[in-house]
Design a protein around this motif. Structure first.
Motif, PDB file in Angstrom:
ATOM      1  N   MET A   1      47.215  36.964  35.672  1.00 30.95           N
ATOM      2  CA  MET A   1      46.245  37.977  35.288  1.00 30.95           C
ATOM      3  C   MET A   1      44.814  37.421  35.337  1.00 30.95           C
ATOM      4  N   SER A   2      44.655  36.129  35.022  1.00 31.39           N
ATOM      5  CA  SER A   2      43.308  35.535  35.015  1.00 31.39           C
ATOM      6  C   SER A   2      42.628  35.646  36.373  1.00 31.39           C
ATOM      7  N   LYS A   3      43.379  35.402  37.447  1.00 30.96           N
ATOM      8  CA  LYS A   3      42.795  35.491  38.791  1.00 30.96           C
ATOM      9  C   LYS A   3      42.344  36.916  39.089  1.00 30.96           C
ATOM     10  N   GLU A   4      43.142  37.887  38.660  1.00 30.55           N
ATOM     11  CA  GLU A   4      42.785  39.290  38.882  1.00 30.55           C
ATOM     12  C   GLU A   4      41.500  39.640  38.126  1.00 30.55           C
ATOM     13  N   ILE A   5      41.411  39.171  36.907  1.00 27.22           N
ATOM     14  CA  ILE A   5      40.224  39.451  36.089  1.00 27.22           C
ATOM     15  C   ILE A   5      38.994  38.795  36.710  1.00 27.22           C
ATOM     16  N   LYS A   6      39.119  37.527  37.103  1.00 27.44           N
ATOM     17  CA  LYS A   6      37.991  36.831  37.730  1.00 27.44           C
ATOM     18  C   LYS A   6      37.534  37.549  38.995  1.00 27.44           C
ATOM     19  N   SER A   7      38.487  37.931  39.815  1.00 27.51           N
ATOM     20  CA  SER A   7      38.169  38.606  41.068  1.00 27.51           C
ATOM     21  C   SER A   7      37.480  39.947  40.813  1.00 27.51           C
ATOM     22  N   PHE A   8      37.999  40.711  39.862  1.00 31.41           N
ATOM     23  CA  PHE A   8      37.413  42.007  39.533  1.00 31.41           C
ATOM     24  C   PHE A   8      35.976  41.832  39.022  1.00 31.41           C
ATOM     25  N   VAL A   9      35.791  40.908  38.086  1.00 34.25           N
ATOM     26  CA  VAL A   9      34.456  40.692  37.510  1.00 34.25           C
ATOM     27  C   VAL A   9      33.493  40.174  38.584  1.00 34.25           C
ATOM     28  N   SER A  10      33.951  39.329  39.478  1.00 30.48           N
ATOM     29  CA  SER A  10      33.096  38.845  40.572  1.00 30.48           C
ATOM     30  C   SER A  10      32.611  40.004  41.439  1.00 30.48           C
ATOM     31  N   ARG A  11      33.513  40.909  41.774  1.00 31.06           N
ATOM     32  CA  ARG A  11      33.132  42.071  42.590  1.00 31.06           C
ATOM     33  C   ARG A  11      32.132  42.957  41.849  1.00 31.06           C
ATOM     34  N   LYS A  12      32.360  43.162  40.556  1.00 34.63           N
ATOM     35  CA  LYS A  12      31.456  44.021  39.783  1.00 34.63           C
ATOM     36  C   LYS A  12      30.081  43.371  39.630  1.00 34.63           C
ATOM     37  N   ILE A  13      30.046  42.069  39.437  1.00 35.44           N
ATOM     38  CA  ILE A  13      28.758  41.374  39.332  1.00 35.44           C
ATOM     39  C   ILE A  13      27.996  41.468  40.651  1.00 35.44           C
ATOM     40  N   ALA A  14      28.696  41.341  41.766  1.00 32.17           N
ATOM     41  CA  ALA A  14      28.041  41.494  43.073  1.00 32.17           C
ATOM     42  C   ALA A  14      27.419  42.883  43.193  1.00 32.17           C
ATOM     43  N   MET A  15      28.111  43.897  42.663  1.00 30.77           N
ATOM     44  CA  MET A  15      27.579  45.256  42.683  1.00 30.77           C
ATOM     45  C   MET A  15      26.371  45.366  41.744  1.00 30.77           C
ATOM     46  N   LEU A  16      26.480  44.788  40.537  1.00 29.04           N
ATOM     47  CA  LEU A  16      25.390  44.872  39.562  1.00 29.04           C
ATOM     48  C   LEU A  16      24.144  44.124  40.029  1.00 29.04           C
ATOM     49  N   ASP A  17      24.332  43.118  40.875  1.00 30.16           N
ATOM     50  CA  ASP A  17      23.214  42.307  41.340  1.00 30.16           C
ATOM     51  C   ASP A  17      22.432  42.933  42.490  1.00 30.16           C
ATOM     52  N   LYS A  18      22.930  44.025  43.048  1.00 32.94           N
ATOM     53  CA  LYS A  18      22.220  44.681  44.152  1.00 32.94           C
ATOM     54  C   LYS A  18      20.930  45.316  43.629  1.00 32.94           C
ATOM     55  N   ASP A  19      19.928  45.305  44.474  1.00 31.75           N
ATOM     56  CA  ASP A  19      18.646  45.921  44.117  1.00 31.75           C
ATOM     57  C   ASP A  19      18.679  47.395  44.511  1.00 31.75           C
ATOM     58  N   GLU A  20      19.490  48.139  43.758  1.00 27.92           N
ATOM     59  CA  GLU A  20      19.656  49.568  44.018  1.00 27.92           C
ATOM     60  C   GLU A  20      19.571  50.319  42.699  1.00 27.92           C
ATOM     61  N   SER A  21      19.230  51.579  42.774  1.00 28.40           N
ATOM     62  CA  SER A  21      19.102  52.372  41.554  1.00 28.40           C
ATOM     63  C   SER A  21      20.445  52.492  40.835  1.00 28.40           C
ATOM     64  N   TYR A  22      21.553  52.600  41.582  1.00 27.45           N
ATOM     65  CA  TYR A  22      22.871  52.698  40.938  1.00 27.45           C
ATOM     66  C   TYR A  22      23.161  51.434  40.113  1.00 27.45           C
ATOM     67  N   SER A  23      22.862  50.283  40.665  1.00 22.45           N
ATOM     68  CA  SER A  23      23.124  49.014  39.977  1.00 22.45           C
ATOM     69  C   SER A  23      22.267  48.882  38.722  1.00 22.45           C
ATOM     70  N   ARG A  24      21.008  49.257  38.814  1.00 20.68           N
ATOM     71  CA  ARG A  24      20.133  49.201  37.637  1.00 20.68           C
ATOM     72  C   ARG A  24      20.616  50.168  36.554  1.00 20.68           C
ATOM     73  N   ALA A  25      21.036  51.362  36.964  1.00 22.52           N
ATOM     74  CA  ALA A  25      21.552  52.341  36.001  1.00 22.52           C
ATOM     75  C   ALA A  25      22.859  51.848  35.374  1.00 22.52           C
ATOM     76  N   ALA A  26      23.703  51.217  36.179  1.00 24.60           N
ATOM     77  CA  ALA A  26      24.969  50.680  35.669  1.00 24.60           C
ATOM     78  C   ALA A  26      24.702  49.598  34.626  1.00 24.60           C
ATOM     79  N   CYS A  27      23.745  48.726  34.889  1.00 19.87           N
ATOM     80  CA  CYS A  27      23.389  47.677  33.918  1.00 19.87           C
ATOM     81  C   CYS A  27      22.873  48.296  32.623  1.00 19.87           C
TER      82      CYS A  27
END
Length: 185
Positions: A1-27
């Motif tokens: 389960m740890s690998k799944e959690i790490k992978s999921f959080v990595s993908r979400k952080i990549a999304m949150l780090d984008k310089d887009e209005s959706y990412s800023r709103a999500a944060c």
């Protein structure tokens, strides 16, 4: 389960780090969800649940980790995730930057490490994340999410505490040895 959690959080952080209005709103939504149970925050479910492992403990870990990440990232133009810097190491770095803060940082770190339950840990971790944010110190958020997950299991709780303690004191000790060598020259 740890690998799944790490992978999921990595993908979400990549999304949150984008310089887009959706990412800023999500944060912004994630920051408003800090300190609230995942079930009370439907406005972040698209971020914390879509594609996530489907058990309650992973949901709490992911929700808490991503909310703390959003807090840490607020006002920053670049990612605050560093896959090489564990939680204990990041906190210890606060003392390296400002040795006068050692007593307060150590007290806050010990409050996290001795937390009885997940909610207490999340509360105390928030204070440390705010200090990391103020000093520009990055940390491994996917790894932290995995550790938050493991902390929820009685048999794994002490191993996570010990891991953070080793990271915290390993950095402090290696820095002290470095200082001693510099003083001898």
């Amino acid at each position: 389960m740890s690998k799944e959690i790490k992978s999921f959080v990595s993908r979400k952080i990549a999304m949150l780090d984008k310089d887009e209005s959706y990412s800023r709103a999500a944060c912004a939504k994630l920051r408003r969800a800090i300190g609230k149970p995942p079930g009370e925050t439907p406005d972040v479910w698209d971020i914390t649940l879509d594609g996530a492992p489907e058990d309650e403990k992973s949901g709490k870990a992911i929700h808490t980790c991503l909310a703390l990440y959003a807090l840490h990232r607020q006002g920053k133009e670049e990612s605050v995730c560093d896959d090489e810097t564990g939680f204990g190491t990041a906190v210890s770095t606060l003392i390296q930057i400002n040795p006068e803060s050692e007593a307060g940082v150590r007290r806050r770190f010990n409050a996290v490490a001795t937390s009885v339950d997940f909610e207490e840990l999340a509360h105390h971790a928030r204070g440390l994340i705010q200090l990391l944010k103020a000093k520009g110190i990055k940390m491994d958020y996917p790894g932290f999410a995995s550790e938050l997950y493991d902390f929820q299991f009685l048999k794994r709780k002490n191993s996570i505490r010990l891991k953070w303690g080793k990271q915290f004191y390993r950095v402090s000790k290696s820095e002290n040895k470095e200082d001693e060598r510099t003083d001898e020259k």
